[in-house]
Design a protein around this motif. Sequence first.
Motif, PDB file in Angstrom:
ATOM      1  N   GLY A 294       0.797  -1.217   0.000  1.00 57.45           N
ATOM      2  CA  GLY A 294       0.000   0.000   0.000  1.00 57.45           C
ATOM      3  C   GLY A 294       0.828   1.264   0.000  1.00 57.45           C
ATOM      4  O   GLY A 294       0.327   2.351   0.348  1.00 57.45           O
ATOM      5  N   ALA A 295       2.102   1.156  -0.394  1.00 59.68           N
ATOM      6  CA  ALA A 295       3.004   2.312  -0.422  1.00 59.68           C
ATOM      7  C   ALA A 295       3.182   2.807  -1.852  1.00 59.68           C
ATOM      8  O   ALA A 295       2.930   2.072  -2.817  1.00 59.68           O
ATOM      9  N   GLN A 296       3.649   4.041  -2.002  1.00 56.63           N
ATOM     10  CA  GLN A 296       3.887   4.607  -3.322  1.00 56.63           C
ATOM     11  C   GLN A 296       5.216   4.089  -3.874  1.00 56.63           C
ATOM     12  O   GLN A 296       6.260   4.279  -3.254  1.00 56.63           O
ATOM     13  N   PRO A 297       5.215   3.438  -5.033  1.00 61.96           N
ATOM     14  CA  PRO A 297       6.473   2.939  -5.608  1.00 61.96           C
ATOM     15  C   PRO A 297       7.396   4.085  -6.024  1.00 61.96           C
ATOM     16  O   PRO A 297       6.937   5.202  -6.328  1.00 61.96           O
ATOM     17  N   ALA A 298       8.680   3.795  -6.055  1.00 61.38           N
ATOM     18  CA  ALA A 298       9.663   4.795  -6.477  1.00 61.38           C
ATOM     19  C   ALA A 298       9.750   4.832  -7.998  1.00 61.38           C
ATOM     20  O   ALA A 298       9.553   3.808  -8.663  1.00 61.38           O
ATOM     21  N   PRO A 299      10.058   5.990  -8.574  1.00 63.00           N
ATOM     22  CA  PRO A 299      10.249   6.069 -10.036  1.00 63.00           C
ATOM     23  C   PRO A 299      11.428   5.208 -10.474  1.00 63.00           C
ATOM     24  O   PRO A 299      12.425   5.085  -9.758  1.00 63.00           O
ATOM     25  N   ALA A 300      11.316   4.615 -11.637  1.00 66.52           N
ATOM     26  CA  ALA A 300      12.405   3.782 -12.163  1.00 66.52           C
ATOM     27  C   ALA A 300      13.503   4.658 -12.735  1.00 66.52           C
ATOM     28  O   ALA A 300      13.274   5.805 -13.136  1.00 66.52           O
ATOM     29  N   HIS A 301      14.692   4.104 -12.763  1.00 74.58           N
ATOM     30  CA  HIS A 301      15.831   4.816 -13.355  1.00 74.58           C
ATOM     31  C   HIS A 301      16.820   3.787 -13.883  1.00 74.58           C
ATOM     32  O   HIS A 301      16.881   2.658 -13.385  1.00 74.58           O
TER      33      HIS A 301
END
Length: 410
Positions: free
Chosen positions: A307-314
Amino acid sequence: MANTNAQQTGIVVIGGGYAGVMAANRLAKRDDVAVTLVNPRPDFVERIRLHQLAGGTHAATTEYKKVLADRVALLVGSVTRIDAAGRRVELAGGETLGYDYLVYAVGSGSTDPQVPGAAEFAYPIASLEEAQRLRPVLDAAPAAAPVAVVGAGPSGIETAAELAEQGRAVTLVCGGVLGPYLHRRGRRVVAERLAALGVVVVDGPDTKVTEVTRDSVRLADGRVVAAEVTVWTAGFGVPDLAARSGLSTDALGRLRTDETLTSVDDPRIVAAGDSAAPAGLDARMSCQAAVQYGPQAAETVLSRIAGAQPAPAHVKFAGQCISLGRRAGIFQFSHKDDRAMRLHLAGRPGAALKELVCKSTVWQLAVEGRKADKQAGKQAGKQAGKQAGTAAAAAGPMQAGREGVPSRAS
Protein backbone atom coordinates in the motif's frame (compact mmCIF):
# COMPACT_ATOMS: atom_id res chain seq x y z
CA MET A 1 -7.34 -19.38 -8.13
CA ALA A 2 -4.65 -16.68 -7.91
CA ASN A 3 -2.60 -18.77 -5.47
CA THR A 4 -2.88 -21.91 -3.40
CA ASN A 5 -2.01 -20.26 -0.07
CA ALA A 6 -4.51 -17.66 1.07
CA GLN A 7 -1.77 -15.96 3.09
CA GLN A 8 0.48 -15.52 0.05
CA THR A 9 0.19 -13.05 -2.80
CA GLY A 10 0.35 -14.79 -6.17
CA ILE A 11 2.67 -13.15 -8.67
CA VAL A 12 3.14 -14.30 -12.26
CA VAL A 13 6.19 -13.19 -14.23
CA ILE A 14 5.84 -13.57 -18.00
CA GLY A 15 9.26 -14.01 -19.61
CA GLY A 16 12.41 -15.66 -18.30
CA GLY A 17 15.05 -13.34 -19.75
CA TYR A 18 17.37 -11.02 -17.86
CA ALA A 19 14.60 -8.72 -16.58
CA GLY A 20 12.15 -11.51 -15.79
CA VAL A 21 14.64 -13.60 -13.81
CA MET A 22 15.87 -10.59 -11.85
CA ALA A 23 12.28 -9.61 -11.01
CA ALA A 24 11.31 -13.15 -10.00
CA ASN A 25 14.37 -13.59 -7.81
CA ARG A 26 13.87 -10.26 -6.07
CA LEU A 27 10.20 -11.07 -5.41
CA ALA A 28 11.13 -14.52 -4.06
CA LYS A 29 13.00 -12.91 -1.17
CA ARG A 30 9.64 -12.50 0.48
CA ASP A 31 8.04 -15.59 1.99
CA ASP A 32 4.57 -14.02 1.80
CA VAL A 33 4.53 -14.17 -2.01
CA ALA A 34 4.27 -17.12 -4.40
CA VAL A 35 6.13 -16.48 -7.67
CA THR A 36 5.56 -18.34 -10.93
CA LEU A 37 7.77 -17.66 -13.93
CA VAL A 38 6.22 -18.52 -17.29
CA ASN A 39 8.69 -19.01 -20.13
CA PRO A 40 8.47 -20.90 -23.44
CA ARG A 41 11.86 -22.59 -22.95
CA PRO A 42 13.17 -24.83 -20.16
CA ASP A 43 16.59 -23.12 -20.17
CA PHE A 44 17.77 -19.55 -19.66
CA VAL A 45 19.03 -17.96 -22.88
CA GLU A 46 22.16 -15.82 -22.79
CA ARG A 47 21.10 -13.49 -25.59
CA ILE A 48 24.41 -11.66 -25.52
CA ARG A 49 26.04 -14.91 -26.69
CA LEU A 50 23.72 -15.81 -29.58
CA HIS A 51 26.36 -14.77 -32.13
CA GLN A 52 28.62 -17.36 -30.49
CA LEU A 53 25.94 -20.01 -30.89
CA ALA A 54 25.77 -19.18 -34.58
CA GLY A 55 29.54 -19.42 -34.76
CA GLY A 56 29.70 -22.65 -32.77
CA THR A 57 31.75 -21.29 -29.84
CA HIS A 58 29.07 -21.34 -27.12
CA ALA A 59 25.69 -22.98 -26.45
CA ALA A 60 24.25 -19.64 -25.22
CA THR A 61 22.04 -21.37 -22.64
CA THR A 62 22.19 -21.99 -18.90
CA GLU A 63 20.02 -24.23 -16.75
CA TYR A 64 17.39 -22.26 -14.86
CA LYS A 65 18.31 -24.07 -11.67
CA LYS A 66 21.62 -22.17 -11.79
CA VAL A 67 20.08 -18.69 -12.05
CA LEU A 68 16.56 -18.95 -10.62
CA ALA A 69 15.68 -19.04 -6.93
CA ASP A 70 14.40 -22.41 -5.74
CA ARG A 71 11.27 -20.67 -4.47
CA VAL A 72 10.30 -19.57 -7.98
CA ALA A 73 8.06 -22.06 -9.78
CA LEU A 74 9.05 -22.41 -13.44
CA LEU A 75 6.19 -23.08 -15.84
CA VAL A 76 7.35 -23.92 -19.36
CA GLY A 77 4.72 -22.55 -21.71
CA SER A 78 3.60 -19.57 -23.74
CA VAL A 79 1.10 -16.93 -22.68
CA THR A 80 -1.36 -16.15 -25.47
CA ARG A 81 -3.47 -13.53 -23.71
CA ILE A 82 -3.64 -11.50 -20.52
CA ASP A 83 -7.10 -11.19 -19.02
CA ALA A 84 -6.54 -8.12 -16.87
CA ALA A 85 -10.13 -7.92 -15.67
CA GLY A 86 -10.09 -11.56 -14.56
CA ARG A 87 -6.49 -11.36 -13.29
CA ARG A 88 -5.37 -14.40 -15.18
CA VAL A 89 -3.23 -15.35 -18.17
CA GLU A 90 -4.25 -17.79 -20.86
CA LEU A 91 -1.66 -20.35 -21.99
CA ALA A 92 -1.12 -21.90 -25.42
CA GLY A 93 -2.34 -25.28 -24.18
CA GLY A 94 -5.69 -23.83 -23.13
CA GLU A 95 -4.93 -23.64 -19.41
CA THR A 96 -5.27 -20.46 -17.35
CA LEU A 97 -3.13 -19.17 -14.51
CA GLY A 98 -4.45 -16.65 -12.01
CA TYR A 99 -2.45 -13.88 -10.39
CA ASP A 100 -2.70 -11.09 -7.85
CA TYR A 101 0.07 -9.14 -9.61
CA LEU A 102 1.68 -9.61 -13.01
CA VAL A 103 5.19 -8.73 -14.20
CA TYR A 104 5.31 -8.27 -17.97
CA ALA A 105 8.87 -9.07 -19.12
CA VAL A 106 8.44 -10.69 -22.53
CA GLY A 107 11.61 -9.13 -23.94
CA SER A 108 12.31 -8.47 -27.61
CA GLY A 109 13.18 -10.37 -30.76
CA SER A 110 13.34 -10.08 -34.50
CA THR A 111 11.02 -7.75 -36.34
CA ASP A 112 9.62 -8.08 -39.83
CA PRO A 113 12.21 -6.33 -42.02
CA GLN A 114 9.58 -5.65 -44.71
CA VAL A 115 12.27 -6.08 -47.35
CA PRO A 116 11.40 -8.28 -50.35
CA GLY A 117 12.95 -11.72 -49.96
CA ALA A 118 14.22 -11.17 -46.41
CA ALA A 119 11.65 -13.40 -44.71
CA GLU A 120 12.35 -16.18 -47.19
CA PHE A 121 16.12 -16.04 -47.63
CA ALA A 122 17.63 -14.18 -44.64
CA TYR A 123 18.37 -15.71 -41.23
CA PRO A 124 17.62 -13.54 -38.18
CA ILE A 125 19.57 -14.18 -35.00
CA ALA A 126 17.64 -12.46 -32.20
CA SER A 127 16.34 -15.62 -30.52
CA LEU A 128 17.70 -19.01 -29.51
CA GLU A 129 15.66 -20.83 -32.12
CA GLU A 130 16.81 -18.47 -34.87
CA ALA A 131 20.47 -18.90 -33.96
CA GLN A 132 19.99 -22.67 -33.78
CA ARG A 133 18.42 -22.61 -37.23
CA LEU A 134 21.35 -20.63 -38.65
CA ARG A 135 24.08 -22.87 -37.20
CA PRO A 136 23.56 -25.92 -39.48
CA VAL A 137 23.12 -23.66 -42.49
CA LEU A 138 26.58 -22.23 -41.91
CA ASP A 139 27.99 -25.70 -41.26
CA ALA A 140 26.60 -26.91 -44.59
CA ALA A 141 27.96 -23.96 -46.56
CA PRO A 142 31.47 -24.27 -48.05
CA ALA A 143 34.15 -22.42 -46.10
CA ALA A 144 34.68 -20.03 -49.00
CA ALA A 145 30.96 -19.30 -49.47
CA PRO A 146 30.20 -15.57 -49.21
CA VAL A 147 28.24 -14.55 -46.10
CA ALA A 148 26.44 -11.22 -45.79
CA VAL A 149 25.60 -9.83 -42.36
CA VAL A 150 22.98 -7.08 -42.54
CA GLY A 151 23.00 -4.51 -39.75
CA ALA A 152 25.97 -2.80 -38.11
CA GLY A 153 24.82 -2.55 -34.53
CA PRO A 154 26.43 -4.71 -31.82
CA SER A 155 24.78 -7.94 -33.04
CA GLY A 156 25.88 -7.39 -36.63
CA ILE A 157 29.43 -6.46 -35.70
CA GLU A 158 29.80 -9.40 -33.33
CA THR A 159 28.35 -11.89 -35.80
CA ALA A 160 30.52 -10.65 -38.65
CA ALA A 161 33.68 -10.82 -36.52
CA GLU A 162 32.81 -14.23 -35.07
CA LEU A 163 32.33 -15.79 -38.51
CA ALA A 164 35.27 -14.04 -40.14
CA GLU A 165 37.62 -15.23 -37.41
CA GLN A 166 36.70 -18.77 -38.46
CA GLY A 167 37.80 -18.04 -42.01
CA ARG A 168 34.42 -17.12 -43.51
CA ALA A 169 34.24 -14.57 -46.35
CA VAL A 170 32.04 -11.97 -44.66
CA THR A 171 30.57 -8.72 -45.92
CA LEU A 172 29.00 -6.46 -43.30
CA VAL A 173 26.21 -4.39 -44.86
CA CYS A 174 25.72 -1.45 -42.51
CA GLY A 175 22.70 0.28 -44.01
CA GLY A 176 24.25 3.49 -42.72
CA VAL A 177 27.04 4.08 -40.20
CA LEU A 178 29.20 1.31 -38.76
CA GLY A 179 28.49 1.08 -35.02
CA PRO A 180 26.24 4.16 -34.76
CA TYR A 181 26.39 4.11 -30.95
CA LEU A 182 30.18 4.19 -30.79
CA HIS A 183 32.35 7.25 -30.42
CA ARG A 184 34.28 7.92 -33.64
CA ARG A 185 37.49 6.71 -31.99
CA GLY A 186 35.85 3.43 -30.99
CA ARG A 187 34.31 3.12 -34.44
CA ARG A 188 37.77 3.39 -35.97
CA VAL A 189 39.06 0.58 -33.73
CA VAL A 190 36.16 -1.66 -34.76
CA ALA A 191 36.73 -0.91 -38.45
CA GLU A 192 40.42 -1.76 -38.13
CA ARG A 193 39.71 -5.04 -36.37
CA LEU A 194 37.11 -6.05 -38.94
CA ALA A 195 39.53 -5.23 -41.75
CA ALA A 196 42.20 -7.37 -40.09
CA LEU A 197 39.73 -10.26 -40.02
CA GLY A 198 39.02 -9.77 -43.71
CA VAL A 199 35.48 -8.42 -43.28
CA VAL A 200 34.35 -6.17 -46.13
CA VAL A 201 32.43 -3.28 -44.60
CA VAL A 202 29.83 -1.67 -46.84
CA ASP A 203 28.63 1.53 -45.19
CA GLY A 204 27.19 4.88 -46.17
CA PRO A 205 23.77 6.48 -46.76
CA ASP A 206 22.83 4.34 -49.76
CA THR A 207 23.65 0.93 -48.31
CA LYS A 208 20.21 -0.03 -47.09
CA VAL A 209 19.12 -3.43 -48.35
CA THR A 210 16.24 -3.28 -50.83
CA GLU A 211 16.02 -6.97 -51.71
CA VAL A 212 17.34 -10.35 -50.57
CA THR A 213 17.63 -13.26 -52.97
CA ARG A 214 18.84 -16.81 -52.54
CA ASP A 215 22.43 -15.82 -53.35
CA SER A 216 22.70 -12.03 -52.91
CA VAL A 217 21.49 -8.81 -51.31
CA ARG A 218 20.69 -5.72 -53.37
CA LEU A 219 21.45 -2.26 -52.01
CA ALA A 220 19.69 1.08 -52.47
CA ASP A 221 22.54 2.37 -54.64
CA GLY A 222 22.12 -0.56 -57.04
CA ARG A 223 25.07 -2.62 -55.87
CA VAL A 224 24.66 -6.36 -55.46
CA VAL A 225 26.51 -8.18 -52.69
CA ALA A 226 27.04 -11.92 -53.20
CA ALA A 227 25.72 -13.97 -50.29
CA GLU A 228 25.20 -17.69 -50.12
CA VAL A 229 24.07 -17.09 -46.53
CA THR A 230 22.48 -13.82 -45.37
CA VAL A 231 22.31 -13.10 -41.64
CA TRP A 232 19.80 -10.41 -40.62
CA THR A 233 20.57 -8.40 -37.46
CA ALA A 234 18.92 -5.09 -38.36
CA GLY A 235 16.26 -4.02 -35.90
CA PHE A 236 14.38 -5.53 -32.97
CA GLY A 237 10.70 -5.83 -32.21
CA VAL A 238 8.67 -6.86 -29.19
CA PRO A 239 5.92 -9.51 -28.93
CA ASP A 240 2.40 -8.21 -29.48
CA LEU A 241 1.01 -9.88 -26.34
CA ALA A 242 0.15 -6.56 -24.65
CA ALA A 243 -1.62 -5.20 -27.72
CA ARG A 244 -3.51 -8.48 -28.27
CA SER A 245 -4.61 -8.31 -24.65
CA GLY A 246 -6.09 -4.83 -25.05
CA LEU A 247 -3.39 -3.05 -23.04
CA SER A 248 -1.94 0.32 -24.03
CA THR A 249 1.30 0.15 -26.01
CA ASP A 250 3.66 2.61 -27.68
CA ALA A 251 4.45 2.71 -31.41
CA LEU A 252 6.89 -0.20 -31.00
CA GLY A 253 4.37 -2.38 -29.19
CA ARG A 254 5.92 -2.00 -25.74
CA LEU A 255 3.62 -1.87 -22.72
CA ARG A 256 3.04 1.74 -21.70
CA THR A 257 3.69 2.40 -18.00
CA ASP A 258 4.02 5.32 -15.64
CA GLU A 259 7.40 6.30 -14.17
CA THR A 260 7.19 3.41 -11.64
CA LEU A 261 6.88 0.75 -14.39
CA THR A 262 3.18 0.27 -13.58
CA SER A 263 0.83 -0.21 -16.53
CA VAL A 264 -1.21 2.89 -17.33
CA ASP A 265 -4.23 0.58 -17.60
CA ASP A 266 -3.93 -1.59 -14.51
CA PRO A 267 -2.05 -1.03 -11.21
CA ARG A 268 -1.62 -4.80 -10.81
CA ILE A 269 0.46 -5.11 -14.00
CA VAL A 270 4.11 -4.00 -13.94
CA ALA A 271 6.54 -4.15 -16.88
CA ALA A 272 10.30 -4.65 -17.09
CA GLY A 273 12.98 -4.90 -19.76
CA ASP A 274 12.78 -4.38 -23.51
CA SER A 275 8.99 -4.75 -23.54
CA ALA A 276 8.43 -1.80 -21.19
CA ALA A 277 7.83 1.80 -22.26
CA PRO A 278 7.99 3.82 -19.02
CA ALA A 279 6.92 7.47 -19.08
CA GLY A 280 9.87 9.85 -19.17
CA LEU A 281 12.46 7.10 -19.57
CA ASP A 282 13.59 5.88 -22.99
CA ALA A 283 16.44 3.51 -22.19
CA ARG A 284 18.16 1.57 -24.96
CA MET A 285 16.95 -2.03 -25.32
CA SER A 286 19.77 -3.98 -23.73
CA CYS A 287 20.77 -6.55 -21.16
CA GLN A 288 22.31 -3.69 -19.19
CA ALA A 289 18.94 -1.98 -18.83
CA ALA A 290 17.04 -5.23 -18.26
CA VAL A 291 18.99 -6.27 -15.17
CA GLN A 292 18.20 -2.85 -13.68
CA TYR A 293 14.54 -2.83 -14.67
CA GLY A 294 13.87 -6.28 -13.20
CA PRO A 295 14.58 -5.54 -9.52
CA GLN A 296 12.83 -2.17 -9.78
CA ALA A 297 9.72 -3.80 -11.21
CA ALA A 298 9.77 -6.24 -8.29
CA GLU A 299 10.09 -3.40 -5.78
CA THR A 300 7.15 -1.64 -7.44
CA VAL A 301 5.01 -4.76 -6.96
CA LEU A 302 6.09 -5.12 -3.33
CA SER A 303 5.33 -1.44 -2.68
CA ARG A 304 1.84 -1.84 -4.13
CA ILE A 305 1.23 -4.95 -2.02
CA ALA A 306 2.21 -2.92 1.05
CA GLY A 307 0.00 0.00 0.00
CA ALA A 308 3.00 2.31 -0.42
CA GLN A 309 3.89 4.61 -3.32
CA PRO A 310 6.47 2.94 -5.61
CA ALA A 311 9.66 4.80 -6.48
CA PRO A 312 10.25 6.07 -10.04
CA ALA A 313 12.41 3.78 -12.16
CA HIS A 314 15.83 4.82 -13.36
CA VAL A 315 18.56 3.28 -15.50
CA LYS A 316 22.26 4.14 -15.49
CA PHE A 317 24.58 2.97 -18.26
CA ALA A 318 28.30 2.24 -18.11
CA GLY A 319 28.91 1.71 -21.84
CA GLN A 320 28.60 -0.89 -24.55
CA CYS A 321 30.69 -4.06 -24.79
CA ILE A 322 31.22 -5.68 -28.21
CA SER A 323 33.18 -8.82 -28.96
CA LEU A 324 35.30 -8.83 -32.11
CA GLY A 325 35.90 -12.54 -32.33
CA ARG A 326 37.37 -14.58 -29.49
CA ARG A 327 40.65 -12.66 -29.31
CA ALA A 328 39.57 -9.03 -29.40
CA GLY A 329 36.77 -6.77 -28.31
CA ILE A 330 35.92 -3.23 -27.34
CA PHE A 331 34.27 -1.66 -24.33
CA GLN A 332 32.92 1.76 -25.25
CA PHE A 333 32.59 3.74 -22.04
CA SER A 334 29.60 6.05 -21.73
CA HIS A 335 28.09 8.69 -19.51
CA LYS A 336 25.33 7.50 -17.19
CA ASP A 337 22.76 8.81 -19.68
CA ASP A 338 24.19 6.46 -22.35
CA ARG A 339 26.13 9.06 -24.35
CA ALA A 340 29.37 7.54 -25.62
CA MET A 341 32.65 8.91 -24.25
CA ARG A 342 35.97 9.18 -26.03
CA LEU A 343 37.32 6.52 -23.70
CA HIS A 344 37.32 2.87 -24.73
CA LEU A 345 39.15 -0.38 -23.96
CA ALA A 346 40.06 -2.49 -26.99
CA GLY A 347 42.04 -5.52 -28.17
CA ARG A 348 42.60 -8.51 -25.90
CA PRO A 349 41.68 -6.52 -22.76
CA GLY A 350 38.41 -5.64 -24.48
CA ALA A 351 37.77 -9.31 -25.23
CA ALA A 352 38.55 -10.27 -21.63
CA LEU A 353 36.17 -7.61 -20.33
CA LYS A 354 33.39 -8.75 -22.68
CA GLU A 355 33.76 -12.33 -21.48
CA LEU A 356 33.73 -11.10 -17.88
CA VAL A 357 30.52 -9.17 -18.58
CA CYS A 358 28.87 -12.27 -20.06
CA LYS A 359 29.87 -14.47 -17.13
CA SER A 360 29.15 -11.87 -14.45
CA THR A 361 25.64 -11.24 -15.78
CA VAL A 362 24.73 -14.89 -15.22
CA TRP A 363 26.54 -14.77 -11.90
CA GLN A 364 24.50 -11.70 -10.90
CA LEU A 365 21.26 -13.55 -11.59
CA ALA A 366 22.47 -16.57 -9.62
CA VAL A 367 23.52 -14.46 -6.64
CA GLU A 368 20.13 -12.76 -6.58
CA GLY A 369 18.49 -16.19 -6.62
CA ARG A 370 20.62 -17.52 -3.77
CA LYS A 371 19.93 -14.39 -1.73
CA ALA A 372 16.22 -14.92 -2.30
CA ASP A 373 16.29 -18.49 -1.03
CA LYS A 374 18.43 -17.56 1.97
CA GLN A 375 16.38 -14.52 2.96
CA ALA A 376 13.05 -16.29 2.49
CA GLY A 377 14.38 -19.20 4.53
CA LYS A 378 15.25 -16.83 7.38
CA GLN A 379 11.81 -15.27 7.21
CA ALA A 380 10.18 -18.70 7.22
CA GLY A 381 12.34 -19.71 10.19
CA LYS A 382 11.33 -16.61 12.14
CA GLN A 383 7.69 -17.21 11.31
CA ALA A 384 7.95 -20.86 12.37
CA GLY A 385 9.63 -19.75 15.59
CA LYS A 386 6.81 -17.33 16.33
CA GLN A 387 4.24 -20.01 15.62
CA ALA A 388 6.08 -22.50 17.83
CA GLY A 389 6.31 -19.94 20.62
CA THR A 390 2.61 -19.21 20.37
CA ALA A 391 1.81 -22.92 20.42
CA ALA A 392 4.07 -23.51 23.43
CA ALA A 393 2.48 -20.65 25.32
CA ALA A 394 -0.95 -22.05 24.62
CA ALA A 395 0.06 -25.60 25.49
CA GLY A 396 1.85 -24.64 28.74
CA PRO A 397 -1.22 -24.08 30.92
CA MET A 398 -2.92 -27.12 29.46
CA GLN A 399 0.06 -29.31 30.30
CA ALA A 400 0.29 -27.90 33.83
CA GLY A 401 -3.36 -28.69 34.43
CA ARG A 402 -2.94 -32.22 33.20
CA GLU A 403 -0.08 -32.93 35.57
CA GLY A 404 -2.57 -33.03 38.46
CA VAL A 405 -4.86 -35.49 36.73
CA PRO A 406 -4.31 -39.12 37.79
CA SER A 407 -3.36 -41.52 35.06
CA ARG A 408 -5.32 -44.66 34.29
CA ALA A 409 -2.52 -46.74 35.87
CA SER A 410 -2.58 -45.01 39.21
